[in-house]
Write a protein that holds these residues in place. Structure first.
Motif, mmCIF file in Angstrom:
data_model
loop_
_atom_site.group_PDB
_atom_site.id
_atom_site.type_symbol
_atom_site.label_atom_id
_atom_site.label_comp_id
_atom_site.label_asym_id
_atom_site.label_seq_id
_atom_site.Cartn_x
_atom_site.Cartn_y
_atom_site.Cartn_z
ATOM 1 N N UNK A 25 0.848 -1.195 0.000
ATOM 2 C CA UNK A 25 0.000 0.000 0.000
ATOM 3 C C UNK A 25 0.880 1.238 0.000
ATOM 4 N N UNK A 26 0.292 2.333 -0.464
ATOM 5 C CA UNK A 26 0.987 3.608 -0.493
ATOM 6 C C UNK A 26 0.188 4.692 0.195
ATOM 7 N N UNK A 27 -0.704 4.273 1.112
ATOM 8 C CA UNK A 27 -1.486 5.237 1.869
ATOM 9 C C UNK A 27 -2.951 5.238 1.494
ATOM 10 N N UNK A 28 -3.793 5.605 2.452
ATOM 11 C CA UNK A 28 -5.243 5.690 2.243
ATOM 12 C C UNK A 28 -5.694 7.126 2.454
ATOM 13 N N UNK A 29 -6.906 7.452 1.993
ATOM 14 C CA UNK A 29 -7.409 8.798 2.225
ATOM 15 C C UNK A 29 -8.540 9.193 1.318
ATOM 16 N N UNK A 30 -8.657 10.503 1.086
ATOM 17 C CA UNK A 30 -9.807 11.054 0.373
ATOM 18 C C UNK A 30 -9.554 11.153 -1.126
ATOM 19 N N UNK A 31 -8.987 10.109 -1.707
ATOM 20 C CA UNK A 31 -8.784 10.107 -3.149
ATOM 21 C C UNK A 31 -10.145 10.085 -3.859
ATOM 22 N N UNK A 47 3.994 3.686 -10.266
ATOM 23 C CA UNK A 47 4.882 3.635 -9.109
ATOM 24 C C UNK A 47 4.575 2.415 -8.241
ATOM 25 N N UNK A 48 3.296 2.155 -8.024
ATOM 26 C CA UNK A 48 2.901 0.974 -7.255
ATOM 27 C C UNK A 48 3.334 -0.313 -7.946
ATOM 28 N N UNK A 49 3.172 -0.357 -9.257
ATOM 29 C CA UNK A 49 3.532 -1.562 -10.005
ATOM 30 C C UNK A 49 5.029 -1.840 -9.903
ATOM 31 N N UNK A 50 5.828 -0.783 -9.947
ATOM 32 C CA UNK A 50 7.277 -0.955 -9.833
ATOM 33 C C UNK A 50 7.643 -1.576 -8.488
ATOM 34 N N UNK A 305 -2.730 0.801 -3.646
ATOM 35 C CA UNK A 305 -2.492 -0.576 -3.243
ATOM 36 C C UNK A 305 -2.193 -1.472 -4.439
ATOM 37 N N UNK A 306 -1.681 -2.661 -4.146
ATOM 38 C CA UNK A 306 -1.420 -3.634 -5.194
ATOM 39 C C UNK A 306 -1.164 -4.995 -4.584
ATOM 40 N N UNK A 315 -1.851 -6.818 -9.812
ATOM 41 C CA UNK A 315 -2.794 -5.734 -10.027
ATOM 42 C C UNK A 315 -2.550 -4.601 -9.045
ATOM 43 N N UNK A 316 -2.869 -3.404 -9.494
ATOM 44 C CA UNK A 316 -2.777 -2.223 -8.628
ATOM 45 C C UNK A 316 -4.082 -1.452 -8.744
ATOM 46 N N UNK A 317 -4.385 -0.663 -7.720
ATOM 47 C CA UNK A 317 -5.653 0.074 -7.700
ATOM 48 C C UNK A 317 -5.513 1.283 -6.781
ATOM 49 N N UNK A 318 -6.477 2.195 -6.903
ATOM 50 C CA UNK A 318 -6.487 3.399 -6.082
ATOM 51 C C UNK A 318 -7.791 3.551 -5.311
#
Length: 322
Positions: A25-31, A47-50, A305-306, A315-318
């Motif tokens: 994960x790269x953080x959660x919030x009000x995306x 960036x997540x995929x890398x 996340x991914x 897979x990655x997602x936001x």
């Protein structure tokens, strides 16, 4: 703020369980889609995929879950898109301070550090605390003395600063906002993994909250709050409003529910994140179980996340509906 957690879980049939798996994960919030252009979304996903690919390669090559977690987090720490390492947020005094933790599910050994300002990759320091010291948690100047003794790379503090983060601090001060991040995005990064031997590990790294004061420490480096791993149950890395995650003992609580109640990763995480919401907190977790199951649970509109595993999933997602 929703108090009901959104959840996603990948579970394999008994004969299809992956030999290894990893979630990041790269953080959660009000995306939200109306605030993020397609171009920005693609930047974050790339960036997540890398990072995901770096961790997955370690596991695919027969490496350990600890090495996979470390490999993924180093990539995220080096990427200024995320609030960890380079690109970390500023304290109220205009300093980038870093926290990190890592834990080995085999024997529950762990290492953590808080308040460092020169360690290039705090996750490496956390692992060195675990492996090379008799302690679990080192702080500030002492942690950096230890890092220097262990030949962990140190950099000039200016390395971590980015214009975007400085603008966020100025915005917070101008608007006289409270202790929370300007955009209500908790940019902590983390990874959980299961290797081909069935061993699990978790790691988390963060720059904390924009404008934090008084030496504030969040949940990320606290074993049992933002980071936990136990081969008997699961590995967890959290991101969110750290004060609430500390109060709920989120990471350990999820593992305890799985171990003592026999709940799945998804069910246990949903219950604990719901408790966080009831307390008034928001955020999310990634969870990996020894059978290769991975789960994402959040009570926010999104979480970077991914996940990947040996069955070919990558897979990655936001956003929460992905």
């Amino acid at each position: 703020m929703a108090n009901v957690a959104n959840a996603q879980e990948v579970t394999m049939a008994e004969n299809e369980k992956p030999r290894w798996s990893i979630a990041i994960h790269g953080g959660a919030g009000t995306m939200s889609r109306d605030r993020m252009t397609d171009e920005i979304q693609e930047e974050y996903k790339a960036a997540l995929q890398t990072a995901l690919d770096a961790g997955a390669k370690v596991l695919a090559d027969g490496g350990t879950s600890l090495d996979a977690v470390q490999a993924a987090i180093i990539i995220l720490e080096d990427d200024p898109h995320f609030n960890a390492g380079r690109g970390a947020v500023f304290t109220y005094k205009g300093v980038n301070e870093h926290d990190a933790a890592i834990m080995d599910g085999r024997d529950r050994s762990a290492g953590a550090s808080t308040g460092t300002t020169q360690v290039k990759n705090p996750i490496l320091l956390a692992r060195s605390v675990m492996v090379d010291s008799p302690h679990v948690f080192l702080s500030r100047q002492g942690a950096e003395v230890f890092a220097r003794e262990q030949n962990i790379e140190l950099v000039d503090p200016d390395y971590f600063a980015t214009p975007r983060r400085w603008k966020q601090l100025e915005e917070l001060k101008a608007k006289k906002l409270g202790w929370f991040d300007v955009d209500l995005k908790y940019g902590t990064v983390g990874a959980v993994a299961v290797d081909s031997d069935g061993n699990i590990a978790a790691g988390t790294s963060t720059g904390g909250l924009t404008g934090k004061r008084w030496g504030r420490v969040g949940d990320s480096p606290i074993i049992g709050a933002g980071t936990y791993a136990d081969n008997r149950a699961c590995a967890v890395s959290a991101t969110g409003a750290g004060e609430y995650f500390i109060r709920a003992g989120v990471a350990h609580e999820i593992c305890a529910r799985m171990r003592m109640l026999g709940e799945s990763a998804e069910v246990a995480a949903q219950a604990v994140i719901a408790e966080v919401g009831e307390l008034g907190g928001s955020g999310g977790v990634i969870v990996a179980a020894p059978d290769g199951t991975t789960a994402f649970v959040m009570n926010t509109p999104g979480m970077y996340r991914g996940r990947a595993d040996s069955s070919g999933v990558s897979e990655v997602a936001i956003f929460d509906d992905e």
